[in-house]
Write a protein that holds these residues in place. Structure first.
Motif, PDB file in Angstrom:
ATOM      1  N   GLN A 106      12.466 -15.487  20.212  1.00 21.73           N
ATOM      2  CA  GLN A 106      12.762 -14.048  20.255  1.00 21.73           C
ATOM      3  C   GLN A 106      11.602 -13.259  20.883  1.00 21.73           C
ATOM      4  O   GLN A 106      11.824 -12.231  21.526  1.00 21.73           O
ATOM      5  N   GLN A 131       8.763  -4.147  14.919  1.00 19.48           N
ATOM      6  CA  GLN A 131       8.921  -3.268  16.084  1.00 19.48           C
ATOM      7  C   GLN A 131       7.567  -3.001  16.756  1.00 19.48           C
ATOM      8  O   GLN A 131       7.463  -3.010  17.992  1.00 19.48           O
ATOM      9  N   THR A 188      19.379  -6.353  23.803  1.00 23.73           N
ATOM     10  CA  THR A 188      20.210  -6.467  22.592  1.00 23.73           C
ATOM     11  C   THR A 188      19.556  -7.390  21.571  1.00 23.73           C
ATOM     12  O   THR A 188      19.422  -7.038  20.392  1.00 23.73           O
ATOM     13  N   ILE A 189      19.076  -8.543  22.038  1.00 26.66           N
ATOM     14  CA  ILE A 189      18.407  -9.495  21.135  1.00 26.66           C
ATOM     15  C   ILE A 189      17.165  -8.834  20.518  1.00 26.66           C
ATOM     16  O   ILE A 189      16.915  -8.921  19.317  1.00 26.66           O
ATOM     17  N   LEU A 199      16.371  -5.560  20.155  1.00 30.28           N
ATOM     18  CA  LEU A 199      16.669  -4.457  19.224  1.00 30.28           C
ATOM     19  C   LEU A 199      17.216  -4.985  17.903  1.00 30.28           C
ATOM     20  O   LEU A 199      16.976  -4.410  16.835  1.00 30.28           O
ATOM     21  N   ASP A 200      17.947  -6.128  17.960  1.00 29.12           N
ATOM     22  CA  ASP A 200      18.508  -6.722  16.741  1.00 29.12           C
ATOM     23  C   ASP A 200      17.436  -7.442  15.919  1.00 29.12           C
ATOM     24  O   ASP A 200      17.362  -7.283  14.699  1.00 29.12           O
ATOM     25  N   TYR A 201      16.586  -8.221  16.583  1.00 26.34           N
ATOM     26  CA  TYR A 201      15.672  -9.104  15.842  1.00 26.34           C
ATOM     27  C   TYR A 201      14.462  -8.348  15.281  1.00 26.34           C
ATOM     28  O   TYR A 201      14.047  -8.559  14.152  1.00 26.34           O
ATOM     29  N   ASN A 254      13.466  -5.744  13.572  1.00 28.69           N
ATOM     30  CA  ASN A 254      14.215  -4.719  12.816  1.00 28.69           C
ATOM     31  C   ASN A 254      13.453  -4.136  11.633  1.00 28.69           C
ATOM     32  O   ASN A 254      14.046  -3.461  10.779  1.00 28.69           O
ATOM     33  N   ARG A 288      17.313   2.571  16.141  1.00 26.10           N
ATOM     34  CA  ARG A 288      17.546   1.733  17.326  1.00 26.10           C
ATOM     35  C   ARG A 288      17.252   2.524  18.605  1.00 26.10           C
ATOM     36  O   ARG A 288      16.595   2.034  19.528  1.00 26.10           O
TER      37      ARG A 288
END
Ligand code: AHQ
Length: 240
Positions: free
Chosen positions: A136, A202, A190-191, A193-195, A197, A7
């Protein structure tokens, strides 16, 4: 398949794309150094207005693709920031007041008649991205605002000195974005880095950010071309 970035590594790579942010564009460097003429400043304000009025359309497009109520509750604040809400007349009105402070009449701004093809093309590409891509990905594209507070701080610090002919009350748009951008980025990062994955996701996120960096960069390319240092009439600029 390569392992995903941690992350922290992923966030660092998103930040590293800032090297291509339009704060480094020659037109912005000249703006920041006080080297732009009033006509070039006014040309920038007139053209950037198309970006400002398109942001709520882009954000509404994202909402129309987003089934997540908790995300929508946060994202909708972006539309209200620009369109206004209650007594707050919003960022679009603040941008018009920036134009008026720079000596441009309101109808000249709102008519969009001075928006050059390259700016319209870049902004429309961003809106169409938001209409057609998963929500996203639109969140990820907004992360150029990771780098925005610095560019707003630059304007607030340098315009009164370099462009004293602009009423400093017109700079409130930049002041408001300092806090709004930071709030938006906290949510969007936040969205993202979470989605995103897996390593391919990335890498895609980095490509999406590069797309949006290109949107901003090519807007300044088009404005720079339309408003060269040697003065030209608005008709010549508009290709008349
Ligand atoms: O005024 C700006 C703004 O409201 C937004 C929304 C955000 C997005 O959703 O893409 N990006 C953005 C930006 C604004 N101002 C730009 C500037 O240079 O004044 C910076 C731009 C961005 O960094 O994307």
């Amino acid at each position: 398949m390569s392992a995903p970035f941690s992350r922290e590594e992923f966030e660092a790579r998103l930040h590293a794309e800032g090297a291509r942010y339009h704060i480094h564009h020659p037109f912005n460097v000249r703006m920041n150094n006080g080297q732009l003429t009033p006509q070039q400043i006014r040309g920038w304000v007139l053209n950037r207005f198309y970006y400002q009025v398109s942001i709520p359309i882009k954000d509404a497009a994202m909402l129309s693709n987003c089934p997540d109520r908790s995300v929508r509750r946060e994202w909708i604040k972006r539309i209200l920031d620009h369109d206004g809400y209650g007594d707050d007349s919003g960022g679009i009105e603040a941008w018009i007041q920036l134009g008026e402070a720079a000596g441009i009449a309101r109808p000249e701004i709102t008519s969009l008649k001075h928006v050059v093809p390259g700016v319209r093309f870049a902004v429309d590409a961003y809106v169409n991205f938001a209409r057609t891509r998963p929500w996203q990905e639109t969140v990820c594209a907004s992360l150029t605002e990771l780098f925005a507070p610095k560019i707003h701080e630059q304007r607030l610090a340098n315009w009164p000195q370099h462009y004293p002919w602009i009423d400093s009350r017109g700079l409130s748009y930049f002041r408001n974005r300092l806090s709004e951008a930071r709030r938006d980025v906290a949510h969007g990062l936040t969205i993202t880095l979470d989605y995103f994955n897996t390593r391919p996701l990335q890498e895609q996120a980095l490509e999406i950010l590069r797309f949006k960096l290109n949107v901003l960069w090519s807007m300044l390319d088009a404005i720079d071309l339309a408003y060269p240092d040697e003065a030209r009439t608005p008709a010549e600029v508009a290709g008349g």
